[in-house]
Enzyme design. Structure first.
Site, mmCIF file in Angstrom:
data_model
loop_
_atom_site.group_PDB
_atom_site.id
_atom_site.type_symbol
_atom_site.label_atom_id
_atom_site.label_comp_id
_atom_site.label_asym_id
_atom_site.label_seq_id
_atom_site.Cartn_x
_atom_site.Cartn_y
_atom_site.Cartn_z
ATOM 1 N N ALA A 58 1.696 -82.405 89.822
ATOM 2 C CA ALA A 58 2.654 -82.309 90.966
ATOM 3 C C ALA A 58 2.383 -83.463 91.783
ATOM 4 O O ALA A 58 3.074 -84.312 92.135
ATOM 5 C CB ALA A 58 2.404 -80.943 91.562
ATOM 6 N N TYR B 135 -0.783 -78.838 78.844
ATOM 7 C CA TYR B 135 0.120 -77.805 78.698
ATOM 8 C C TYR B 135 1.056 -78.001 77.585
ATOM 9 O O TYR B 135 1.438 -79.147 77.299
ATOM 10 C CB TYR B 135 0.745 -77.332 80.098
ATOM 11 C CG TYR B 135 1.872 -78.396 80.622
ATOM 12 C CD1 TYR B 135 1.490 -79.499 81.413
ATOM 13 C CD2 TYR B 135 3.254 -78.155 80.382
ATOM 14 C CE1 TYR B 135 2.453 -80.289 81.837
ATOM 15 C CE2 TYR B 135 4.189 -79.016 81.052
ATOM 16 C CZ TYR B 135 3.614 -79.906 81.856
ATOM 17 O OH TYR B 135 4.822 -80.846 82.103
ATOM 18 N N ASP C 95 8.585 -82.914 92.553
ATOM 19 C CA ASP C 95 7.614 -83.739 93.057
ATOM 20 C C ASP C 95 8.446 -85.437 93.112
ATOM 21 O O ASP C 95 7.920 -85.863 94.211
ATOM 22 C CB ASP C 95 6.563 -83.985 91.769
ATOM 23 C CG ASP C 95 6.050 -82.603 91.521
ATOM 24 O OD1 ASP C 95 5.991 -81.668 92.234
ATOM 25 O OD2 ASP C 95 5.672 -82.479 90.199
#
Lengths: 335, 335, 335, 335, 335, 335
Positions: D33, D88, D278
């Site tokens: 982020a 991820y 973001d």
């Protein structure tokens, strides 16, 4: 901090040995002799600044992005509306078919760069590069014959070298003669001025003969003559046997103060041989910055060998890997 | 046989909406307005000859190979040592980000082509193209404003048009104004000469105003004025709504002998919109060659729509598919 | 355990909407109507056995490997030296260009399979499949009209259905009429026998008319007539609107005991619509195995929608995902 | 110079909507982020410094390389032998199937970072970050709730915020609540301390309710309460409608000094929606650094929209493009 | 049926010799020592069952899917919410740069598996694996030192071995010492217990010395001592020369009942050397199951050589190919 | 102009040494013995016409497109609704695993072609090819044993050869025996007729023995017997050593008028050895067309070597490159 000055091009290569003319998708890399050397020095743990000019467009930014990715400082790269981005197209060969390169680098932004930075009168900054600023904090200045060949305004390089001399920054020059860029006699004349009094000259025997008419029985013989004629402290060269295209053995030789240095030879399985000489230059400069030419040649030979096992022009080596290679690690996978 | 005259460039595009500046691999296509139209005519079952100049290197051969792959005749493509291969870099957009194009086509071989073919005295062939030969057997000659813009020697196109006139070959011109290539006033002056008396003029309303100061309430109004001013038989235009970047609806309009033609509109899911106008031109010429402007517009509208569903600039459509679309086939998979 | 009987083919598709004729690399998937349904049932947590015949070569093994990857039992797939592996080539469309399929499935091993398993005299096993063994432990038997069309020896399917009847295994049949495989009148005659008395018939209104001449005002009307004529317990159908190629809305309808069932409709963004009907069949059978036709339609509608968002013919859905969709989860990313 | 503090992970995503479980090749991106926001600020022409901890291995270097490629300063990224690199896995969805994310970020190096930098006694530097050094020359400090959630030692963030307060560096906080990382009540307690007195709070209405129990009729209502309760100067939020997965419309809202701000809405065709919030944060901070909240929201809304059209988490936008979007450029290709 | 017990990891490797840190796309394979051996046995026509624990998420399913694809039985793979999926990152080397592996396997589900299956009192099943069930019908049990190293609860493996002993299932153990996983002295203590009385011990001379302090002049000497000390029936080892990274020659050696066996050596062009030892183990076990150690070594040597010519850890060999290699087929393409 | 007559197939190959059965994406090439030779002649600057039959579908068009791309004339390729497109699947090997090929070429359109062109009575054209037209303007006719094997109607080839004889077009035949296509005795009988009196016979020693029972001590011996028995002017053969799969050395031998010719041998690093013999044939025919068999063998040897360094069956060599190789250029990259 090492300052490296020269062009970088975007490189387009067909995957898996295909021909350019049948290619549907090009792999993209970025390379340039001095940039490659700067990147090698960063991988050895040093700071390096690459000085160049690029067009202010997506291709220019592509180059800058990838130079930054490699950890090289781009603060003194000028983005300009003048000129285009140099490109080159590479076909990978396999014995008995040599690799081939198609340059499309005419009208490149750096080729159109202008001298005149150091003009004090009138306060008008006429040139592309402000060498006093660029060399501020520099421990070394590196350039090759390619830079000399491509910049139309010959004074640009002269200014750079004068500025280095004034600032007592040691200079290395790799002859790197490219017959596609300029004729040998012109190159000889220009390069004679460029290499005068440098700390390190990297030169192959063929180029020494070609450009300067310096001949000899051996590298030592040629290097001694070059050192003498041009008041050069260290002369280095890259040696390799090329029995095939996917295999060679390569090592480094050096000459300084009457002494000949020769490193062990590495058996190399070649993934991409572009930039091997530039990687070697990184190693040699790395050693000289520590005052140890022999060590520099050792690093240089290992860097030059390992570079050939990595895709792209930039030497994405690990320092540990280089040192392990220098001390003869085997080829087993580390688990 | 239709003769199409113009530049083709190699196109580099990052896959899947990536930026050029972060791209690691470019997809390669070949395109050029007149070439695209030639390819479209071949797909409709006609013979087409593409006339151009390209460098005698791997990029030039890449273009020739792919033109041949598309079934277009390359017999009159000159491979020369003069100039380079035009390139362009394409970023695909998505709403609200427009696609963008970076041209790198300066110094292209065709831009440096020379007039002088038809010199009768001394028998010396001075020019790049021998129009008598090129137009031998031609049923049609097609060119766009891009050709007019890129060739430095303005006489090259004049010669071509004169030759066509002499040989009684009907001519079509697509205005195709590109502000990155030349200013509107210069384009207006040159194109006024080019479009004079042609069989078919393809022109958008904005370009008509921009180049010739021809304004009107509607396409019919503008087309009538253009037809009148330039003694043009047929005027055609491409219409589209662009609510988004991956969707539009597109159709064709035409004007001839005081009559307005308008095709149905197609809902288009856009894969690659480059070359849609050129594909439409193929359809219109196809109709006119059969003496049927209305039919040509129908083909043109369908070709322009279908082209947008295919990657690359060249319209790899099937004739059956075009005709099925014209008659309203559904979107079910044929099994 | 559900037994599904039919052909699977290797599918070759050009990436990113390219034409087959310009393709340099094909993506490879595996699909077949009954196999797709078997895979869907496995994804819903059931055991499924796929029965088929394939050539004993690398392509046959490719199919078997991927069927196993999907968790479907391949114990009763016969690898034979008779016949070849069915292939199909798929071009993805975009409005207004429909997707198209080129079948290359002639002489497939399953097409050449032979009846005769249940031969009692002399103990000689003459046929390709031993239905008693294959159906051992089966809770359900599923087949489509494609199997009926492709197997040259019509007795093969008859044997299978008789065996299911003897073993009191409920049967489902998806009409799946393919005009490229057989004429409607022949299909009608054969399928009339196949669907007789089955537990579940999946049939579109167009096919009902085409094959059996059964017409009606609505799905309910047609389904009632089919149920009546063929003594079928449940009739189901897939509904969709196809405004475009990358978007549709789809839902399921069913009819049983005089009652009409209709699920909510899903808005679908289409990645690959192949196999959507087969995925729906999985859901319906899943429900019927739990004795709940309405639930089966709900699962079927969600499976059919979600399948279209996944590449390949096999429905790599998650059961949780299906159930979340059925209860109206939103489209936010779960973090 | 803006300082952004948080984790970055390597992201693995199957190409073209495939499932992770069937994937043969993952595309690799880098995101986090605060890093995304830092990159957005660099693209708007500002200097940004990203502060983090990463393992001293190839994955850690991969992250650093790509952060540098994006022009973000990595001088204060700690490479450590403690912990691993957060990863991820992302599956792209299509309606009605939502995208899904599988985090594998436990034991990440930054999660194991330690407080204690500012220890004055004994001169021993006990902590991972030296905030005085890190914030030297900073104009702004940005952090999100994710950082608060992942670092085990809660004092690390407290120290950072105290240091910023001492150095009078304005702070922005994006709540960014992630239910997979911590429960809402714990997050509420911690974040109440974090957002106290900040210059800018970015918060959605759902999170305000979830974490702080702050409810209201409208964004303005909720924002007023947040501003009041936490003494926050500016509150901002991202709005979007999500009718489908490949399409939305998105805009920004803000509240300051009792005044509500709302930007125009953008129709977005979505390539990759990760990092949109973001990117919006970058725009808002950009405006606030120029003292103009309304302008910041305008930039933020355009950045948030354009980000969704670009692959990867980092917002590789052009400033010109953002400004052209803000002033309503059309979707025609610029030629 | 052979039972193989151990971890499998997802493997990520950059294509074409690139570095992990510059990689944009990873190729995905699945591998694990015992799994590789199980797969090899399946390719030789045997049934094999792989026993392991994996997380119940997309990565765990990816592993299971690919194990199934390879035809290995996954019935006794536990999908659990405890722990994560082990990963490893592989960089392919070229002389003089060794390949390197970055493990990210901490906290893997199998590492967290628990003993306690065989609890008789109270009937409560406390452990992860029920060995009685797992070994039901087993003809052989295979495990390596890696399993011993990674499972935190040492009793898990002890239980497995006791169960095998009780069920009179012959056991093979490959020492497979990995210094990145545990220190040699600890490994030596644990493995001394593991190898006690097994049917087959696969051990290199270096590991024998490292772990057990067993030294000797030759493989025969070392093997004799190992056989004697640990009451092992057969000892086997893999031999290879590694002049380069893309070439080696490899063969197998064995020792049993005082007799030394040595196979011919194969010249290998290496595509991917991972899993070669595990493939060799398949061949040896295959032979021993037929009561023929010499034959097993022959199969093992050919399997180990051929595996290196195939990408990925799993040995996708053909049995015919193995046998043709054993009998000295040439290298001409079969047409 | 050289006429080459035979089948071409679409070739599917897994990338990077993967197995067909685990492949997710196939690379697509086009190849066929006579086509490959035609393409080689075009690369040497000659005109070549390829005569064949292909299905009138996307796969047939794919072949035609790529033949055109290679510059070979496709005017006499018949697109027909009869038969399918021949396919083959290729697995690349590495020592000790041989490459393998899976043919799927049954029922190919050319296999079903019919004789009968030259029927004069009734004016009815019964056959597939009109040899008088096809051979119009031909300087040479080339065919291989594969064509003889695949066409069911044996008269097709007889007609072609008669027509060539009538038109005094010299003929070359490459035996190219394929045991997967027909038994040796049948091939021997048919080929004895085919090679009778040809200008050039390309035959390996093994095939000479296999088909004709011609044995000898050396190539010269065998060639002399073949020349004698079949009244053949020139006999040629390809020699190679195959120590490994990625390396060989290859050269050409020839026999004519009692004289033996042997070229230098080339060290080859092999990318793709398919089509090497066909490329050699191009070189030999090229020489013979200039009346110089020795020169032809030189070209042939270089073409055969270089072909192996290029992906695909078609020899995308450069004439300059061939000549540079013949004169012993080194392996340095040209810059």
């Amino acid at each position: 901090m090492i300052v490296c000055f020269g062009e970088a091009m975007v490189r387009f290569a067909p995957p898996h040995f295909a021909r350019i003319e049948q290619c549907r998708s090009f792999d993209v890399e970025v390379g340039g002799a001095e940039l490659n050397t700067a990147a090698g020095l960063v991988r050895l743990g040093r700071e390096a600044r690459w000085v160049s000019a690029l067009p202010n467009n997506a291709l220019g930014r592509l180059v800058v992005n990838r130079v930054r990715e490699a950890g090289v400082c781009t603060e003194y790269v000028t983005l300009t509306d003048d000129g285009r981005c140099g490109l080159y197209f590479l076909e990978f060969g396999a014995s008995p078919r040599a690799s081939s390169i198609l340059y499309d680098r005419k009208e490149a932004s750096i080729a159109k760069s202008k001298a005149g930075t150091n003009s004090f009168w009138g306060g008008k900054k006429a040139g592309t590069f402000d060498w006093a600023e660029v060399l501020d904090g520099a421990d070394w200045f590196h350039v090759t014959g390619i830079t000399a060949a491509v910049i139309e305004d010959r004074d640009v390089l002269s200014e750079a070298l004068s500025a280095a001399r004034s600032a007592r920054v040691p200079v290395s020059v790799d002859l790197n003669y490219r017959s596609k860029l300029w004729p040998a006699d012109e190159a000889g004349k220009v390069m004679a001025g460029v290499v005068k009094g440098v700390e390190l000259l990297i030169a192959g025997e063929a180029d020494a003969d070609n450009l300067f008419g310096v001949k000899g029985d051996s590298f030592a013989d040629v290097a001694a003559k070059l050192a003498d004629r041009f008041s050069v402290k260290h002369v280095a060269g890259r040696k390799r046997t090329t029995p095939l295209f996917w295999r060679n053995s390569s090592w480094a030789v050096g000459f300084s103060n009457g002494e000949l240095f020769e490193t062990p030879s590495y058996e190399v399985e070649i993934v991409d041989r572009l930039g091997a000489g530039d990687a070697m230059a990184s190693g040699i400069i790395h050693g000289l910055l520590d005052g140890d030419f022999a060590k520099g040649l050792q690093y240089g030979a290992a860097m030059g060998a390992i570079k050939q096992t990595l895709p792209g022009d930039l030497p994405w080596i690990d320092k540990e890997e280089v040192e392990a290679t220098m001390t003869g690690q085997g080829l087993r996978i580390k688990r």
